[in-house]
Design a protein around this motif. Structure first.
Motif, PDB file in Angstrom:
ATOM      1  N   GLU A 152      -8.911  18.484  -2.344  1.00 35.47           N
ATOM      2  CA  GLU A 152     -10.237  18.473  -1.531  1.00 35.47           C
ATOM      3  C   GLU A 152      -9.834  17.682  -0.286  1.00 35.47           C
ATOM      4  O   GLU A 152     -10.778  18.031   0.807  1.00 35.47           O
ATOM      5  CB  GLU A 152     -11.179  17.807  -2.360  1.00 35.47           C
ATOM      6  N   SER A 153      -9.125  16.927  -0.191  1.00 36.12           N
ATOM      7  CA  SER A 153      -9.033  15.882   0.835  1.00 36.12           C
ATOM      8  C   SER A 153      -7.994  16.385   2.208  1.00 36.12           C
ATOM      9  O   SER A 153      -8.117  16.142   3.202  1.00 36.12           O
ATOM     10  CB  SER A 153      -8.597  14.437   0.566  1.00 36.12           C
ATOM     11  N   PHE A 154      -6.825  17.455   1.708  1.00 36.80           N
ATOM     12  CA  PHE A 154      -5.858  17.833   2.513  1.00 36.80           C
ATOM     13  C   PHE A 154      -5.711  19.374   2.717  1.00 36.80           C
ATOM     14  O   PHE A 154      -6.567  20.090   1.805  1.00 36.80           O
ATOM     15  CB  PHE A 154      -4.563  17.431   2.071  1.00 36.80           C
ATOM     16  N   SER A 155      -5.396  19.894   4.040  1.00 34.28           N
ATOM     17  CA  SER A 155      -5.091  21.148   4.239  1.00 34.28           C
ATOM     18  C   SER A 155      -4.031  21.828   3.205  1.00 34.28           C
ATOM     19  O   SER A 155      -3.351  21.163   2.766  1.00 34.28           O
ATOM     20  CB  SER A 155      -4.935  21.259   5.609  1.00 34.28           C
ATOM     21  N   GLU A 156      -4.059  23.105   3.271  1.00 33.35           N
ATOM     22  CA  GLU A 156      -2.836  23.943   2.416  1.00 33.35           C
ATOM     23  C   GLU A 156      -1.409  23.478   2.974  1.00 33.35           C
ATOM     24  O   GLU A 156      -0.536  23.178   2.107  1.00 33.35           O
ATOM     25  CB  GLU A 156      -3.118  25.388   2.550  1.00 33.35           C
ATOM     26  N   LYS A 157      -1.431  23.243   4.061  1.00 34.10           N
ATOM     27  CA  LYS A 157      -0.216  23.179   4.817  1.00 34.10           C
ATOM     28  C   LYS A 157       0.170  21.789   4.556  1.00 34.10           C
ATOM     29  O   LYS A 157       1.431  21.147   4.035  1.00 34.10           O
ATOM     30  CB  LYS A 157      -0.240  22.866   6.310  1.00 34.10           C
ATOM     31  N   GLU A 158      -0.814  20.568   4.595  1.00 34.96           N
ATOM     32  CA  GLU A 158      -0.388  19.188   3.993  1.00 34.96           C
ATOM     33  C   GLU A 158      -0.046  19.056   2.542  1.00 34.96           C
ATOM     34  O   GLU A 158       0.689  18.380   2.150  1.00 34.96           O
ATOM     35  CB  GLU A 158      -1.662  18.394   4.392  1.00 34.96           C
ATOM     36  N   LYS A 165       3.156  28.899  -2.286  1.00 31.06           N
ATOM     37  CA  LYS A 165       1.923  29.093  -1.283  1.00 31.06           C
ATOM     38  C   LYS A 165       0.683  29.585  -2.227  1.00 31.06           C
ATOM     39  O   LYS A 165      -0.382  29.315  -1.938  1.00 31.06           O
ATOM     40  CB  LYS A 165       2.183  29.919  -0.167  1.00 31.06           C
ATOM     41  N   LYS A 195      -2.695  27.910  -2.409  1.00 33.91           N
ATOM     42  CA  LYS A 195      -4.043  28.806  -1.870  1.00 33.91           C
ATOM     43  C   LYS A 195      -4.945  28.827  -2.813  1.00 33.91           C
ATOM     44  O   LYS A 195      -6.228  28.801  -2.548  1.00 33.91           O
ATOM     45  CB  LYS A 195      -3.682  30.336  -1.476  1.00 33.91           C
ATOM     46  N   LYS A 229      -6.960  25.404  -3.275  1.00 36.42           N
ATOM     47  CA  LYS A 229      -7.825  25.328  -2.034  1.00 36.42           C
ATOM     48  C   LYS A 229      -9.210  26.241  -2.255  1.00 36.42           C
ATOM     49  O   LYS A 229     -10.225  25.907  -1.871  1.00 36.42           O
ATOM     50  CB  LYS A 229      -7.229  25.342  -0.955  1.00 36.42           C
TER      51      LYS A 229
END
Length: 362
Positions: free
Chosen positions: A215-221, A230, A234, A237
């Motif tokens: 919940e805190s970081f982006s998919e990339k992070e 991926k 995905k 998220k």
């Protein structure tokens, strides 16, 4: 592993909680209505400051029946007040006509066709009173209860499971390793159960920690944190419920039904959000459904040490997440009391919910 909390507010340290008969009440919710007829007398009893065993011993002394002849649905703590049902053959009914005990009150009686058995309850309703609650803390408590009412709570085993010294699980492991002998079967089973519970709690803490990261970081992070493809990141998220599902997890229809290995993460996440199914954790032992794939890799980190002893334990799946029902609260500002009521599924701990609300261990 250190206990992880789902809620994000700062710990509420100033409030005072005492598990006594005035401030903590448990009311048993029967699995089914009693028939009103049959050979078993059902006693509706209220006890305070007694364990279930101590209450049964008192009933045994009064009636002349043996403790093992009584039926009950669940064991209740000594501290606080408990309202529950106990059954005994109706041949002992006369002994309870003028029943009197300083810590036990007979509220009513009825009859049923069968003896009450362990687990024959829907759940428990709880009353908890907190004292020395400032208005600012009352607002935090209210918001915490609103969140739990809407989203549920992590279904940890409570501190009661681990004994006064908190080391029951270590003694359970020693039994499995052959380093300790315990001739009392009930204590033997209790200690091994505490070991299973400790593994479950460690695993659930990790899953909460992972869900917070998602919940805190982006998919990339997240790709730099977790070694997953991926598509998996995905999917994580995209999930709306807090406790995220992974491929290979074992879910269970909620509140009743069967356990199953997830095949479609997206579909099960939607059912989780709708409170139709929830993630489960493994109580390590034989004959229990196991996770697969990524989910098993995480489970193995916490349960691999139990593998040599699986034949000695009865395995099961436990809800990792549960939902409180009929949640109510009231802040009495003049007395600085915050009172709450809620109902939980059997096997869930009110003190775990309270710890979550306070964001600190009791």
């Amino acid at each position: 592993m250190e206990r992880r909390f789902f809620l994000n507010h700062s710990p509420i340290d100033g409030v005072h909680f005492t598990k006594n008969a005035n401030d903590f009440t448990v009311t048993e919710i029967p699995l089914y209505p009693f028939s009103g007829e049959g050979e078993h007398l059902v006693l509706h009893v209220r006890k305070k400051d007694l364990t279930t065993w101590q209450m049964l011993q008192a009933l045994s002394e009064i009636s002349g029946a043996k403790v093992r002849d009584f039926g009950y649905a669940g064991l209740k703590d000594k501290e606080g007040m408990t309202i529950q049902y106990v059954s005994i053959h109706k041949s002992h009914e006369k002994a309870f006509e003028n029943f009197s005990h300083p810590n036990i009150k007979l509220l009513s009686t009825t009859y049923h066709n069968n003896k009450i058995k362990m687990g024959h309850l829907k759940g428990n309703r709880f009353f908890i009173r907190l004292k020395k609650v400032l208005p600012t803390d009352a607002l935090k408590l209210e918001q915490a209860l609103r969140t739990i009412k809407a989203q549920g709570y992590p279904n940890f085993f409570g501190y009661q499971r681990f004994g006064k010294e908190g080391d029951n699980f270590e003694q359970g492991l020693a039994i499995l390793q052959g380093k300790r002998r315990e001739r009392n079967k009930k204590i033997h089973d209790l200690l091994i159960s505490a070991y299973q519970s400790s593994l479950f709690n460690a695993w659930l803490s990790r899953r909460i920690e992972m869900s917070k990261l998602v919940e805190s970081f982006s998919e990339k992070e997240l790709a730099e944190i977790f070694p997953w493809d991926k598509a998996t990141l995905k999917s994580l998220k995209a999930q709306k419920q807090f406790l995220k599902l992974l491929p290979g997890d074992v879910c269970h229809h909620y509140p009743h039904g069967k356990a199953f290995v997830i095949e479609d993460v997206e579909a099960e996440a939607a059912r989780f959000e709708a409170k139709d199914a929830v993630l489960t954790g493994w109580l390590a032992g034989n004959r229990a459904m196991r996770t697969e794939g990524i989910a098993k890799e995480i489970e193995d980190v916490y349960c691999a040490q139990a593998e040599p002893y699986l034949a000695q334990m009865n395995g099961a799946r436990r809800f990792a997440w549960s939902f409180a029902e009929d949640v109510e609260w009231n802040y009495r500002e003049e007395e600085a009391w915050f009172e709450m009521h809620f109902s939980l599924q059997k096997g869930s701990y009110a003190t775990v919910v309270l710890e979550e609300i306070l964001r600190r261990e009791l």
